[in-house]
Scaffold this motif. Structure first.
Motif, PDB file in Angstrom:
ATOM      1  N   ASN A 148       0.642  -1.181  -0.040  1.00  0.00           N
ATOM      2  CA  ASN A 148       0.029  -0.182   0.025  1.00  0.00           C
ATOM      3  C   ASN A 148       0.815   1.302   0.100  1.00  0.00           C
ATOM      4  O   ASN A 148       0.479   2.285   0.455  1.00  0.00           O
ATOM      5  CB  ASN A 148      -0.985  -0.057   1.134  1.00  0.00           C
ATOM      6  CG  ASN A 148      -1.949   0.971   0.821  1.00  0.00           C
ATOM      7  OD1 ASN A 148      -2.093   1.297  -0.126  1.00  0.00           O
ATOM      8  ND2 ASN A 148      -3.155   0.853   1.910  1.00  0.00           N
ATOM      9  N   LYS A 149       1.918   1.087  -0.393  1.00  0.00           N
ATOM     10  CA  LYS A 149       3.111   2.097  -0.397  1.00  0.00           C
ATOM     11  C   LYS A 149       3.639   2.424  -2.057  1.00  0.00           C
ATOM     12  O   LYS A 149       4.014   1.522  -2.308  1.00  0.00           O
ATOM     13  CB  LYS A 149       4.298   1.954   0.448  1.00  0.00           C
ATOM     14  CG  LYS A 149       5.249   3.048   0.578  1.00  0.00           C
ATOM     15  CD  LYS A 149       6.233   2.946   1.502  1.00  0.00           C
ATOM     16  CE  LYS A 149       7.462   3.782   1.556  1.00  0.00           C
ATOM     17  NZ  LYS A 149       8.489   3.327   2.347  1.00  0.00           N
ATOM     18  N   GLU A 168       0.551   6.824   0.645  1.00  0.00           N
ATOM     19  CA  GLU A 168       0.101   5.677   1.303  1.00  0.00           C
ATOM     20  C   GLU A 168      -1.377   5.794   1.661  1.00  0.00           C
ATOM     21  O   GLU A 168      -1.721   6.976   2.072  1.00  0.00           O
ATOM     22  CB  GLU A 168       0.818   5.573   2.497  1.00  0.00           C
ATOM     23  CG  GLU A 168       2.329   5.502   2.465  1.00  0.00           C
ATOM     24  CD  GLU A 168       3.461   5.558   3.986  1.00  0.00           C
ATOM     25  OE1 GLU A 168       3.636   4.487   4.578  1.00  0.00           O
ATOM     26  OE2 GLU A 168       3.476   6.806   4.254  1.00  0.00           O
ATOM     27  N   ASP A 169      -2.021   4.691   1.582  1.00  0.00           N
ATOM     28  CA  ASP A 169      -3.553   4.701   1.666  1.00  0.00           C
ATOM     29  C   ASP A 169      -4.097   5.773   0.809  1.00  0.00           C
ATOM     30  O   ASP A 169      -5.039   6.564   1.363  1.00  0.00           O
ATOM     31  CB  ASP A 169      -3.816   4.756   3.386  1.00  0.00           C
ATOM     32  CG  ASP A 169      -3.375   3.760   4.267  1.00  0.00           C
ATOM     33  OD1 ASP A 169      -3.447   2.636   3.442  1.00  0.00           O
ATOM     34  OD2 ASP A 169      -2.857   4.113   5.255  1.00  0.00           O
ATOM     35  N   GLY A 170      -3.927   5.874  -0.250  1.00  0.00           N
ATOM     36  CA  GLY A 170      -4.156   7.011  -1.149  1.00  0.00           C
ATOM     37  C   GLY A 170      -3.944   8.397  -0.836  1.00  0.00           C
ATOM     38  O   GLY A 170      -4.798   9.454  -1.455  1.00  0.00           O
ATOM     39  N   LYS A 171      -2.928   8.514  -0.121  1.00  0.00           N
ATOM     40  CA  LYS A 171      -2.791  10.224   0.031  1.00  0.00           C
ATOM     41  C   LYS A 171      -1.279  10.302   0.066  1.00  0.00           C
ATOM     42  O   LYS A 171      -0.430   9.241   0.316  1.00  0.00           O
ATOM     43  CB  LYS A 171      -3.243  10.428   1.683  1.00  0.00           C
ATOM     44  CG  LYS A 171      -4.912  10.437   1.782  1.00  0.00           C
ATOM     45  CD  LYS A 171      -5.162  11.120   2.886  1.00  0.00           C
ATOM     46  CE  LYS A 171      -6.651  11.163   3.490  1.00  0.00           C
ATOM     47  NZ  LYS A 171      -7.336   9.714   3.198  1.00  0.00           N
ATOM     48  N   THR A 177       2.118  11.220   1.797  1.00  0.00           N
ATOM     49  CA  THR A 177       2.431  11.436   3.089  1.00  0.00           C
ATOM     50  C   THR A 177       3.837  12.136   3.481  1.00  0.00           C
ATOM     51  O   THR A 177       4.250  12.546   4.529  1.00  0.00           O
ATOM     52  CB  THR A 177       2.269   9.984   3.813  1.00  0.00           C
ATOM     53  OG1 THR A 177       3.164   9.245   2.956  1.00  0.00           O
ATOM     54  CG2 THR A 177       0.956   9.399   3.711  1.00  0.00           C
ATOM     55  N   ASN A 204      -7.518   6.172  -9.215  1.00  0.00           N
ATOM     56  CA  ASN A 204      -9.108   6.187  -9.064  1.00  0.00           C
ATOM     57  C   ASN A 204      -9.935   5.654 -10.307  1.00  0.00           C
ATOM     58  O   ASN A 204     -10.998   5.281  -9.960  1.00  0.00           O
ATOM     59  CB  ASN A 204      -9.282   7.582  -8.477  1.00  0.00           C
ATOM     60  CG  ASN A 204     -10.575   8.068  -8.132  1.00  0.00           C
ATOM     61  OD1 ASN A 204     -11.423   7.105  -7.449  1.00  0.00           O
ATOM     62  ND2 ASN A 204     -11.183   9.046  -8.629  1.00  0.00           N
ATOM     63  N   SER A 221     -10.146   2.119 -10.354  1.00  0.00           N
ATOM     64  CA  SER A 221     -11.202   1.199  -9.441  1.00  0.00           C
ATOM     65  C   SER A 221     -12.513   1.793  -9.654  1.00  0.00           C
ATOM     66  O   SER A 221     -13.353   1.054  -9.108  1.00  0.00           O
ATOM     67  CB  SER A 221     -10.796   1.813  -8.051  1.00  0.00           C
ATOM     68  OG  SER A 221     -10.902   3.367  -8.113  1.00  0.00           O
ATOM     69  N   GLU A 268      -4.896  -6.311  -6.973  1.00  0.00           N
ATOM     70  CA  GLU A 268      -5.093  -5.710  -5.696  1.00  0.00           C
ATOM     71  C   GLU A 268      -6.652  -4.782  -5.745  1.00  0.00           C
ATOM     72  O   GLU A 268      -6.990  -5.017  -4.670  1.00  0.00           O
ATOM     73  CB  GLU A 268      -3.851  -5.018  -5.131  1.00  0.00           C
ATOM     74  CG  GLU A 268      -2.742  -5.694  -5.066  1.00  0.00           C
ATOM     75  CD  GLU A 268      -1.470  -4.892  -4.668  1.00  0.00           C
ATOM     76  OE1 GLU A 268      -1.553  -3.691  -4.534  1.00  0.00           O
ATOM     77  OE2 GLU A 268      -0.355  -5.752  -4.550  1.00  0.00           O
ATOM     78  N   GLU A 311     -10.341  -5.622  -3.674  1.00  0.00           N
ATOM     79  CA  GLU A 311     -10.893  -4.638  -2.737  1.00  0.00           C
ATOM     80  C   GLU A 311     -12.209  -4.051  -3.115  1.00  0.00           C
ATOM     81  O   GLU A 311     -12.879  -3.064  -2.732  1.00  0.00           O
ATOM     82  CB  GLU A 311      -9.770  -3.271  -2.651  1.00  0.00           C
ATOM     83  CG  GLU A 311      -8.783  -3.661  -1.788  1.00  0.00           C
ATOM     84  CD  GLU A 311      -7.918  -2.462  -1.394  1.00  0.00           C
ATOM     85  OE1 GLU A 311      -8.263  -1.287  -1.953  1.00  0.00           O
ATOM     86  OE2 GLU A 311      -7.073  -2.350  -0.657  1.00  0.00           O
TER      87      GLU A 311
END
Length: 936
Positions: free
Chosen positions: A3-4, A32-35, A37, A167, A170, A197, A201
């Motif tokens: 997730n990175k 990470e986690d779609g943001k 960081t 995005n 998905s 992946e 989800e």
């Protein structure tokens, strides 16, 4: 699951780490986690000088990196960032190869995790984007990209782009994602892992795509059809009268515009078009820039169509104008009209995808990279296209080859009923049957002249926009052409038996049906035929090139040439070429006959065919039809006697790839008169350039209209040219025809440099020949005086006309050099273009084959070729060039003409009389630069 993601961008001293090129700037953005960081960037001391062109590109100089850390000092941080992450970059192999090299030299293992390439992802996920450079995609997605080619800015933009791409992925249906995953094993990056992946989800409950998409035949997701009719408040009623007074028009048109400005010229045009259709007369309307001519004809067309229950065809030359009409002008029209109007865009059948062929292609494996990528692009595109039109797609050259396998064609063996219901071409055709306005192009309009290829419904009224192109398109339509690459690609589809192409597939189908083959040629003989055909084709094009070389005379020094082919020159090269053409045509006929016999056997056998076999047979039938078309072309060009003008266009540097043979009629006026204008009740031809010296005679003669029964209108531009344009003519340049090319280029280059410094770029320079453009570009570059300007040159800087124009608009100080196609259709409003330079008056070269032939015909009938053809043609092109400068009422600009003949010859005055009245000044370059400074 990873997730990175670490998005990396580097600036380097060159392209090759193995040859000692080094990193000068490193930047990474962590997601990470779609943001986002974290981000990290650092200049890097490469311990070697930065080359000048890298300085120019990046803005990074030696003194900026001399105190920066060495890469070994930041390597631990870089290594830590990359741990357990996907490595993401825009063109990932470049950044990764550099980083590997530097990390290993710094004593680390290097990066061996998963990689993702945002170029590859964007090509798949944005299949209709104009371009895939980072700056193009940033503009498309509205991302702030203030410092292109600086690693920190590029990495930030790439990271934001990457989030958008993930995005969008998905949001695709699971079926599409599974298909993409299956195909993505053949990519350069690890996109398959990311897609798998995403599939894991997917939230099965919130399927947002179901409102707009449908799953078709359990095969792929398609966008649900949208009706193109523009729904307004109500149906048309008998008492809906055309708004005859100016006040009525003002009230109506105001509805569509927030900042309404009354355009008298536009209203005059509306009345002219309406009157033309009512009186049943053909009309020529020259409407200057800024008149608003699209709406000027669409409003009367809508009324006339409804009142008389007649479809009206609107034809344009360019795709851009078709799209502008359908997506911009028609919605405006819908706001203005009190009734509903149905409008459809219709193109030739091959422009549309065959869903059935595409579905069958998904069952095939062993694709090369281009085909795999194209299949993935099309799967995504089918979830967003309303039209199924290939012009929406941005395909690679390999993608275009694949398109030929899945384009829409008449089918004999297949067309499953489900596919028929969803077929984009059949849908467009049926919408056209019920449409009030049909938008199309000149070629399709002309193809309607022969009923076998007719796609348009029967119509009696038409508007031909960009009408100055109509004669040229008609010449191409009534002519033929034959080029090496297309011919080679066509024949390679059939292949030899062991190459497992269409020939092999045909034999396999025959075998599976256990068909008796006594009466057909055996496999070995057809194989030999394929070998002979391929050899003869190569031979034929070699002889074409040899003929061109032998007959190119004076022009041997240049790379590209147009060489006229005549039937009576009696030379041995000509005879050898004609004999080769005869052999080629016979072999084509033999192969075609052999294929036809085999197809008839298959039809007779009544054996059950699988859908895959039916699909293959459709490909084989399509191949056979193209073979027949090729044979007829060879026959028409070389074996049949005709009055067509014939010539060869060749690039001597790459003659295998760039050799084309053309045959076209010198004049099409008689054919157009008889086959088009005489069979229509009312045709309006419009353009900004139809008159020469205030007269329509030249265009009337060229396209076959009758002067006495043709209505004409000139609607001047609303622009205040007297206060918006200055025309300057340097009198210290040599005569263009009295100087060598080299000396003329030296003289104009000095002037261009001086003018560019005064205008700070924002210049469009129009040439009449690529040779002079290239030499001027090279000399400017060599001089070094304009190193801080972006120099963009057609045929040198890669990209289409629209891409070069966009790049030109992106830089503050830019100079755009263009030839033929840049004289028109280039729209650069505002301050981006302040200076237009016309290097020489745009006469066609006298030895250009069509020009030469036309002049010969005019002389033979006792006319004056210069005044009847060469001069008017050049004036129309000059008017087109002039039209590039002022695109809105707020534009101001300078036009320079380097060709002194505009003031020193009698005919030069005709050029000046044909453009709007503007202040003109002559003088030496210093005096003119003084004027430029004051004016701008």
């Amino acid at each position: 699951m990873i997730n990175k993601f670490v998005v990396v961008d580097l600036e380097t001293t060159g392209n090759n780490p193995k040859k000692g090129d080094k990193i000068i700037q490193f930047a990474a953005v962590v997601i990470e986690d779609g943001k986002i960081t974290e981000s990290f960037s650092s200049l890097v001391n490469p311990q070697r000088p930065i080359p000048a062109f890298i300085e120019e590109l990046t803005g990074l100089e030696d003194n900026m990196v001399k105190d920066a850390p060495l890469f070994t000092e930041i390597a631990p941080k870089v290594n830590e960032l990359l741990e357990g992450a996907y490595f993401v970059a825009h063109n990932v192999l470049f950044d990764l190869s550099f980083l590997q090299e530097e990390l290993i030299q710094a004593g680390f293992e290097g990066f061996y995790g998963s990689v993702l390439d945002t170029v590859e992802m964007a090509r798949i996920i944005f299949p209709t984007a104009d371009g895939y450079k980072l700056s193009d995609l940033a503009v498309r997605e509205d991302l702030q990209h203030d410092r292109p080619h600086q690693a920190d800015s590029d990495a930030q933009v790439t990271a934001e782009l990457f989030l958008i791409l993930v995005n969008r992925l998905s949001q695709l249906p699971e079926l599409t994602l599974r298909q993409l995953s299956q195909l993505s094993g053949g990519l350069k990056s690890d996109l398959q892992q990311l897609i798998d992946e995403i599939i894991l989800e997917l939230d099965q409950i919130s399927v947002s795509w179901q409102e707009s998409l449908e799953i078709c035949n359990h095969t792929f997701a398609l966008k649900k059809p949208l009706s193109i009719s523009m729904l307004t408040n109500r149906q048309y009623q008998e008492d809906d009268q055309y708004p005859s007074s100016e006040d009525e028009k003002v009230v109506m048109v105001k509805k569509a515009f927030t900042n309404f400005e009354k355009r008298i010229g536009q209203f005059q045009m509306m009345d002219g078009v309406y009157r033309s259709f009512h009186s049943g007369k053909h009309t020529l309307i020259e409407a200057g820039t800024g008149v608003g001519k699209s709406l000027g004809y669409l409003l009367p067309v809508a009324y006339f169509s409804k009142q008389n229950n007649q479809p009206i065809v609107v034809s344009t030359h360019t795709i851009q104008l078709q799209e502008q009409i359908i997506y911009k002008e028609i919605p405006l029209l819908a706001k203005i009209l009190p009734f509903e109007i149905k409008c459809v865009l219709l193109k030739g059948r091959n422009h549309y995808i065959s869903l059935e062929k595409f579905a069958l292609s998904l069952l095939e494996e062993n694709d090369n990279y281009d085909t795999t990528l194209t299949k993935m692009q099309i799967l995504v595109w089918l979830t967003e296209t309303n039209t199924g039109d290939r012009d929406e797609l941005n395909l690679s050259s390999g993608g275009n080859i694949f398109w030929n396998k899945i384009k829409n064609e008449q089918t004999i063996f297949s067309m499953n009923k489900i596919w028929q219901e969803k077929d984009f071409y059949l849908r467009a055709q049926s919408e056209a049957q019920n449409a009030d306005i049909i938008i199309t192009n000149h070629s399709l309009l002309l193809s309607n002249l022969s009923s076998e290829t007719s796609i348009l419904p029967k119509f009696d009224y038409a508007v031909i926009d960009e009408g100055h192109h109509f004669e040229k398109v008609a010449s191409q339509y009534f002519g033929r052409s034959l080029d090496y690459l297309t011919t080679r690609l066509l024949l390679s589809q059939f292949g030899q038996y062991e190459q497992r192409m269409l020939f092999y597939e045909l034999e396999m189908i025959l075998d599976s049906l256990k068909t008796a083959r006594e009466e057909v040629l055996e496999t070995g003989k057809i194989n030999q035929l394929a070998v002979d055909l391929s050899y003869e084709m190569d031979e034929f094009f070699k002889l074409t090139a040899l003929y061109a070389k032998t007959n190119s005379g004076e022009r041997r020094g240049i790379n590209r040439a147009k060489v006229r082919f005549t039937h009576n020159d009696g030379g041995k090269e000509r005879n050898a070429l004609v004999h080769s053409a005869e052999r080629f045509a016979f072999l084509l006929k033999d192969l075609q006959t052999a294929i036809t016999h085999r197809l008839e056997l298959i039809k007779k056998s009544n054996g059950a065919l699988t859908s895959k076999q039916k699909g293959k047979l459709e490909e084989i039938i399509s191949f056979r039809n193209e073979l027949e078309e090729l044979r007829l072309t060879v026959q028409d060009c070389f074996i049949k006697k005709s009055d067509d003008v014939k010539w060869i266009e060749i690039d001597f540097r790459s003659q295998q790839n760039v050799t084309t043979f053309y045959a076209q009629p010198a004049f099409v006026s008689a054919s157009l008169k008889e086959r088009f204008f005489n069979s229509k009740r009312g045709v309006v031809l419009t353009s900004a350039t139809l008159t020469v010296n205030h007269s329509f005679d030249y265009v009337i003669n060229e396209i076959g209209l009758v002067k006495d029964s043709t209505l004409t209108m000139v609607i001047p531009s609303p622009f205040d040219y007297k206060n918006q344009v200055q025309l300057l003519i340097p009198d210290d340049l040599p005569e263009v025809n009295a100087t060598s090319l080299e000396d003329y280029v030296i003289a104009i280059t000095e002037h261009i440099i001086t003018i560019a410094e005064a205008t700070k770029g924002r210049m469009l320079i129009l040439f009449t020949a690529h040779d002079m453009l290239k030499k001027t570009y090279e000399l400017i570059k060599e001089s070094g005086f304009l190193d801080d300007f972006a120099m963009i040159a057609q045929g040198i800087t890669s990209g289409s006309r629209s891409r070069l124009t966009r790049n030109f608009q992106r830089y503050d100080k830019a100079i755009l050099l263009g030839t033929s196609s840049f004289w028109e259709g280039v729209d650069i409003p505002g301050e981006d273009l302040s200076c237009l330079v016309i290097v020489r008056l745009p006469f066609s070269p006298p030895d250009e084959p069509l020009t030469e032939a036309k002049c010969q015909v005019i002389k033979q009938r006792g006319g004056n070729a210069f005044t009847e053809y060469s001069l008017p043609e050049a004036i129309l092109r000059f008017k087109q060039g002039f039209g590039r400068l002022i695109r809105t009422e707020k534009d101001r600009g300078i036009m320079l003409v380097f060709d002194k003949r505009i003031t020193t010859t009698k005919y030069g005055k005709a050029f000046l009389k044909s453009i709007p009245d503007v202040p003109m000044k002559k003088g030496n370059i210093d005096e003119l630069v003084e004027i430029i400074y004051k004016w701008l």
